[in-house]
Scaffold this active site. Structure first.
Site, PDB file in Angstrom:
ATOM      1  N   HIS A 200      11.726   8.403  13.696  1.00 23.18           N
ATOM      2  CA  HIS A 200      10.995   9.647  13.969  1.00 23.18           C
ATOM      3  C   HIS A 200      11.751  10.846  13.434  1.00 23.18           C
ATOM      4  O   HIS A 200      11.178  11.782  12.902  1.00 23.18           O
ATOM      5  CB  HIS A 200      10.776   9.804  15.469  1.00 23.18           C
ATOM      6  N   ARG A 301      -4.259  11.049   9.264  1.00 20.10           N
ATOM      7  CA  ARG A 301      -3.915  10.269  10.463  1.00 20.10           C
ATOM      8  C   ARG A 301      -4.738  10.787  11.629  1.00 20.10           C
ATOM      9  O   ARG A 301      -4.415  11.812  12.200  1.00 20.10           O
ATOM     10  CB  ARG A 301      -2.445  10.475  10.820  1.00 20.10           C
ATOM     11  N   ARG A 337      -7.848   7.554   7.724  1.00 26.55           N
ATOM     12  CA  ARG A 337      -7.449   6.286   8.320  1.00 26.55           C
ATOM     13  C   ARG A 337      -8.021   6.236   9.732  1.00 26.55           C
ATOM     14  O   ARG A 337      -7.800   7.160  10.527  1.00 26.55           O
ATOM     15  CB  ARG A 337      -5.920   6.163   8.399  1.00 26.55           C
ATOM     16  N   ASN A 449       6.011   2.198   5.151  1.00 29.00           N
ATOM     17  CA  ASN A 449       6.867   2.153   6.346  1.00 29.00           C
ATOM     18  C   ASN A 449       6.687   0.818   7.061  1.00 29.00           C
ATOM     19  O   ASN A 449       7.648   0.117   7.354  1.00 29.00           O
ATOM     20  CB  ASN A 449       6.527   3.281   7.330  1.00 29.00           C
ATOM     21  N   ASP A 450       5.422   0.493   7.374  1.00 30.53           N
ATOM     22  CA  ASP A 450       5.179  -0.757   8.087  1.00 30.53           C
ATOM     23  C   ASP A 450       5.359  -1.962   7.170  1.00 30.53           C
ATOM     24  O   ASP A 450       5.856  -2.997   7.600  1.00 30.53           O
ATOM     25  CB  ASP A 450       3.784  -0.765   8.721  1.00 30.53           C
ATOM     26  N   ARG A 460      11.765  -0.383  12.467  1.00 30.41           N
ATOM     27  CA  ARG A 460      12.047   0.835  11.712  1.00 30.41           C
ATOM     28  C   ARG A 460      12.836   1.865  12.496  1.00 30.41           C
ATOM     29  O   ARG A 460      13.370   2.809  11.939  1.00 30.41           O
ATOM     30  CB  ARG A 460      10.753   1.440  11.172  1.00 30.41           C
ATOM     31  N   CYS A 503       0.812   5.490   0.567  1.00 33.90           N
ATOM     32  CA  CYS A 503       0.782   6.648   1.464  1.00 33.90           C
ATOM     33  C   CYS A 503       1.917   6.604   2.467  1.00 33.90           C
ATOM     34  O   CYS A 503       1.894   7.279   3.470  1.00 33.90           O
ATOM     35  CB  CYS A 503      -0.561   6.750   2.178  1.00 33.90           C
TER      36      CYS A 503
END
Lengths: 578, 89
Positions: A200, A301, A337, A449-450, A460, A503
C-alpha cells in the site's frame, strides 16, 4: 539542535541505507518516525501492589482524559468530516461501559493497561460479530485502546506523527488507514523498513507523487530529527546528505518542471504511436488524469465507490459515481473494471471475511457465485451512464481464471447492452488460456500486481518477499509475452487481433514500460503522475529497441539481472534520475 | 420508573453518527438512562459502545427506562430523537 543547510558534521560519517525505490523523486528533510504499534500488556499483568484499586482507576481516568483532550485538539484542526470521526473516537475513549468493565478488572487485580486492553478487546469482538458497519468500527475501538495504553506507559501515540513542518516519514510499514491520514503538504517522502514494491505504501506514494523507498532494512536505526536525503529512484537514504545529494534534489525539481510540458502526445522515437492511459478511482481522479494528458482510462477501479458502505449502493448512486469519470473523457476510451471485492478489499455485502486464505478465496468475479445480482446492477448503472455520456465505455471483469468465466461475463455484459467486454489477466491460468479466453471476449488487460503475486506465490504486502514479488521476474514476463501474443495472433474468424493492455503498477516503471511494449502489449495504463516520465523515456526508443530490450529481459533468469540488463541500455533513466 | 418504547428512524440504524448524537442528549439529561431491545439486557444509554453493540437497525424497537421526578419529560425528549432520521440531519 539547529540544522544548518550544507553543514557537515565531521564527527558523524555519512551512512547510506539501501532499499527498493518504488516512487522516484529526490528530497532532503528531517526524519519523523511513526510510533511503533502498541504491544499487548501480558495477560498476567497485575497492578503495582503499592497502588489501591481506586488509585489505579484514577490513573486510567487520567490517561483517558489525556487521550480525549488530544483527539479533541486534533478535531479542532481537522476538516469537518474528519473532525466528526475524531470526536466520535474521543467519545469511545471515555465510554462509561468501557471504563466500568476495565474498573471491574482493576478490582480483580489487573493493571490499568491490562484492564483497558482486555475490556476494549471484548467490546471489539462483540462489534465484530455483528458484522457490516459495526465491524468496521472495530478499528476505532482498537485505536482508542492503543492510544490509552501508550498514554499509560508514557509512550508517543501510535500512528502518523503530528507535525507542523515537513518531514520524511519513516515506518516499519504503513496500513491503508495510516496512508489515509497522511498530509501530502507535510510528508516529503516515505521510507519503510518492511513492505514490498506493491505494498500500500508504494501504491499510495506513486499516486501522490511522493518519493518512496520500501524494504530499507537499516531504516529502523534512523532517529527523529536526523536530516536525510531520500532518492526514490535508486532506493537510497543518506544521512547526512552530501553536496551531490543537494545538487540532485535541485536537478530533480528542474526536471519535474520541464516534464510538466507533457500534453498527451505519446510516440516512440520512430513515430510509432503509444496508447498511454490512466488508472482512476473516481471523478476527481479522472479530471486530474485528463488534465495530465491521459489518452483515456485503462482502469477505472469502481470499488472505491463501494468501500465504506455496508450495503450495495443503488443503481442511481452508482450512476452518479460513474458519470463524472465518463464525462471527463468524452470521445475517449474508458475501461471500467467491475467490482473487485475480496482479499485486501473486503465488502460486507459480498465477501466472507472468515476465509482462511482470502487472496485465493471468493474475490473479484468469483463473488458473482454468491451475489450475482450485484454485478447485474453495476452493469445496469454503467450502461446507463455510458448511454448518457460521450465516452467509449468498455467493461472488464477482475480475477478471471477460465474461458468459461470469461464467457459468463461476456453474456451478462451483452444482456446489459454493453457491447465491448474484456477480462483481466491476473491469474496465471488466464494468461495460459488467453487464446481460448479471447474467443469469448474483445480484449485483455494484464494486472501485473496480482499476476506477479500469483505467479510467484508471494504475498504482495510482505517485505521479506519483495525480491520474489517483482514484475521483472522471468516467469511473469513470459506470461505477459504469451498473453500479448494471444492478442496479436487472434484469428480473423473470431474478430482478428485483439488489444492486450497492462494496467498494473509495472506500466509506471519507465524501463519496464519499454519491455512491455516490446513484448507486444498494446496500451499502458498507470497512475496519471507517471505519464510524463514514461512518455519521456518512450520518446527515446524505437519499436525495434523495445523488442530488443524485451528479448534481453526475457533472456535473464532473474528479476535483478533483467532490470540491470535493460537499464544499462537506457542511459536516459540515469539522466532523469529515474 | 418510567418506560417508553421507540422505533429507530435513522436510515442506517443506531450506528456511529446517530449514536453519538443520542449519547450527547442522554449525557445532557444528567440522569441514568437504560436502553434495551425487547427481551435483551438493559444497557447504559450514555455508552456509545453499548449502543453500537445493540445492533439496532432501522425500524428496530428499543425500550428506554429512567427514574426520578423529571423521568417522563426526559424520556419524551429521547424518544423524539430516536424517532428522527439522524442520518438525514
Amino acid at each position: 539542535m539547529s540544522e544548518v543547510p550544507g553543514s557537515v558534521d565531521a564527527a558523524q560519517p555519512p551512512t547510506t541505507i539501501t532499499g527498493v525505490g518504488v516512487s522516484p523523486g529526490r528530497v532532503i528533510g528531517p526524519v519523523r518516525r511513526m510510533a511503533e504499534p502498541v504491544a499487548a500488556p501480558a495477560e498476567s499483568e497485575q497492578r503495582d501492589p503499592g497502588r489501591s484499586a481506586d488509585d489505579e482507576k484514577a490513573r486510567l481516568a487520567g490517561a483517558v482524559d489525556s487521550v480525549v483532550a488530544e483527539l479533541g485538539r486534533r478535531a479542532e484542526h481537522a476538516a469537518p468530516d474528519a473532525a466528526a470521526v475524531l470526536s466520535t473516537t474521543a467519545m469511545m475513549a471515555a465510554d462509561p461501559t468501557l471504563t466500568a468493565q476495565a474498573g471491574t478488572l482493576i478490582d480483580d487485580g489487573a493493571s490499568a493497561e491490562r484492564a483497558i486492553w482486555q475490556a476494549a478487546g471484548a467490546i471489539a469482538s462483540q462489534l465484530e460479530e455483528l458484522g457490516g458497519y459495526m465491524a468496521e468500527r472495530v478499528t476505532d475501538v482498537l485505536d482508542v485502546r492503543s492510544r490509552t495504553v501508550a498514554e499509560l506507559r508514557g509512550l508517543p501515540a501510535p500512528g502518523v506523527p503530528d507535525s507542523d513542518t515537513p518531514y520524511v516519514l519513516v515506518a516499519v510499514d504503513l496500513a491503508p488507514a495510516d496512508t489515509a491520514t497522511l498530509r501530502p503538504d507535510l510528508v516529503l517522502a516515505l521510507v519503510t523498513s518492511d513492505g514490498g514494491p506493491q505494498s500500500h505504501t508504494a501504491i499510495i506514494a506513486r499516486a501522490a507523487g511522493l518519493p518512496a523507498v520500501v524494504a530499507a532494512r537499516g531504516a529502523d536505526a534512523l532517529v527523529d530529527g536526523t536530516e536525510v536525503a531520500v532518492d526514490g529512484g535508486t532506493g537510497t537514504i543518506t544521512a547526512p546528505p552530501s553536496e551531490a545529494d543537494r545538487a540532485g534534489v535541485v536537478r530533480w525539481q528542474q526536471q519535474q518542471l520541464a516534464q510538466q510540458s507533457f500534453t498527451g502526445d505519446a510516440t516512440l522515437s520512430d513515430g510509432t504511436p503509444v496508447e498511454l492511459l490512466a488508472n482512476v478511482g473516481g471523478g476527481a481522479d479522472a479530471t486530474a488524469a485528463a488534465e495530465a494528458g491521459a489518452a483515456g482510462v485503462g482502469l477505472f477501479r469502481t470499488e472505491f465507490s463501494f468501500l465504506g458502505s455496508d450495503h450495495e449502493p443503488s443503481v442511481d448512486e452508482q450512476y452518479a459515481q460513474y458519470r463524472p469519470v465518463f464525462d471527463a473523457f468524452a470521445g475517449r476510451k474508458v475501461v471500467v473494471r467491475t467490482l473487485d471485492a475480496g482479499a485486501d478489499k473486503p465488502l460486507p455485502f459480498v465477501t466472507d471475511t472468515d476465509e482462511p486464505n482470502p487472496a485465493l478465496g471468493v474475490r473479484g468475479f468469483r463473488t458473482t457465485l454468491s451475489s450475482p445480482e450485484v454485478l447485474v446492477h453495476q452493469l445496469e448503472a454503467i450502461a446507463r451512464a455510458a448511454a448518457d455520456s460521450e465516452a467509449h465505455v468498455r467493461v472488464m471483469a477482475p480475477m478471471i481464471s477460465t474461458p468459461a468465466e470469461a464467457e459468463r461475463f461476456a453474456t451478462v455484459c451483452r444482456e446489459a447492452g454493453l457491447e465491448t467486454a474484456g477480462v483481466m489477466v491476473e491469474v496465471p491460468s488466464a494468461a495460459l488460456s488467453a487464446p481460448a479466453i479471447l474467443r469469448r471476449v474483445d480484449f485483455l488487460s494484464i494486472g501485473t500486481n496480482d499476476l506477479t503475486q500469483y505467479t510467484m506465490a508471494a504475498d504482495r504486502q510482505l517485505g521479506a518477499l519483495s525480491g520474489l514479488n517483482d514484475p521483472w521476474q522471468h516467469a511473469v514476463l513470459r506470461l505477459v509475452a504469451e498473453t500479448a501474443r494471444a492478442g496479436a495472433e487472434r484469428p480473423e474468424s473470431v474478430g482478428g487481433p485483439a488489444p492486450v493492455g497492462v494496467c498494473g503498477e509495472a506500466a509506471a516503471d519507465p524501463a519496464l514500460a519499454v519491455v512491455l511494449l516490446g513484448l507486444g502489449v498494446t496500451s499502458l495504463s498507470m497512475t496519471a503522475r507517471a505519464l510524463p516520465r514514461v512518455a519521456t523515456v518512450l520518446r527515446t526508443v524505437s519499436a525495434d529497441d523495445c523488442r530488443r530490450l524485451a528479448a534481453l529481459a526475457l533472456d535473464s533468469e532473474d528479476a535483478e539481472a533483467a532490470r540491470a540488463a535493460v537499464r544499462a541500455e537506457l542511459p536516459v533513466l540515469e539522466e532523469l534520475g529515474l | 420508573m418510567a418506560e417508553r418504547t421507540a422505533r429507530i428512524a435513522s436510515a442506517s440504524g443506531l450506528h456511529a453518527r446517530p449514536a453519538k448524537i443520542f449519547v450527547e442528549a442522554v449525557t445532557a439529561t444528567g440522569v441514568p438512562v437504560t436502553i434495551a431491545v425487547p427481551g435483551g439486557p438493559e444497557l447504559n444509554a450514555a455508552s456509545i459502545l453499548s449502543l453500537m453493540g445493540l445492533g439496532a437497525g432501522h425500524g428496530t424497537e428499543v425500550v428506554l427506562r429512567t427514574e426520578g421526578d423529571d423521568a417522563d419529560r426526559v424520556l419524551d425528549e429521547l424518544v423524539t430523537l430516536l424517532e428522527t432520521d439522524l442520518d438525514a440531519a
